[in-house]
Design a protein around this motif. Sequence first.
Motif: not given
Length: 301
Positions: A40-42, A261-274
């Motif tokens: 999920c990129l800009a 694994d730690i925050l136990k949250e669903k990943y929705k591309g929050q860091y994809d823009n890295l």
Amino acid sequence: MSLNTPVFLKEREEDNSKFVEIQQSQTTSIAAEDPLQNLCLASQEVLQKAQQNGRSKCLKCGGSRMFYCYTCYVPVENVPIEQIPRVKLPLKIDIIKHPNETDGKSTAVHAKLLAPEFVNIYTYPCIPEYEEKDHEVALVFPGPKSVSVKEISFHLQEKIQNNVGGKNDDLDKPFIKRKKTEEQDLNDSKCKDTTLKKIVFIDSTWNQTNKIFTDERLQGLLQVELKTRKTCFWRHQKGKPDTFLSTIEAIYYFLVDYHTDILKEKYKGQYDNLLFFYSFMHQLVKNAKCPGGKETRKLTH
């Protein structure tokens, strides 16, 4: 004809279902081969235009660069900073760069460009002091003492229990191996209360990492290894396993695993823009390769 219509419709639905399954299987296969495919990129239009226009001037040092200046950590003149995405991270990141690492070939700068408020880069032998905060910091580096991302909370809690903020007298002893069920119970109960605040990465060719890794200032840190991820780096070093990642890949994959694994949250591309710059460069190199597999031109900064 009317009597056969339901049968016909049922067969058609089955055919459509099979087609969807095949399409999904092919998509999954492609994603497995190229994990950069579905990010999920800009919009990368600004990079496409910069590539067409060629190298540009750094507004700070005046150097001629492609896309960004790897010494000033800023985009070049023909890449407006407002068109570069900013990524919010859940942790602070320190990157220790080997002095002999070629700046133009390093991917560490991508993290500084895209998450400047969360990332700091230090050139060895300059290393921050971690001794008093070793219960809040971990080092991503493979080795016999390394633990998985899921085990971070447990081992940091163990550090606190043994000696809060002090020196650990047993740093040279291997971590105690516990039954998986015991580890899982502890991880589940403490994962939400993880004390991890900062993660450290070494930016260097793998043949040069030993000098930094063995520095006494890093010896007290918990080591974490990303064992299941494979690199897409176009400069992958011969003789090294494909689980040895480039710096930006290691940062990205660690954060994805940390999120789930730690925050136990669903990943929705929050860091994809890295991977904003990395994925674009990866595609450039991929496109520049002839059928024989050799690059027809080099990607330079």
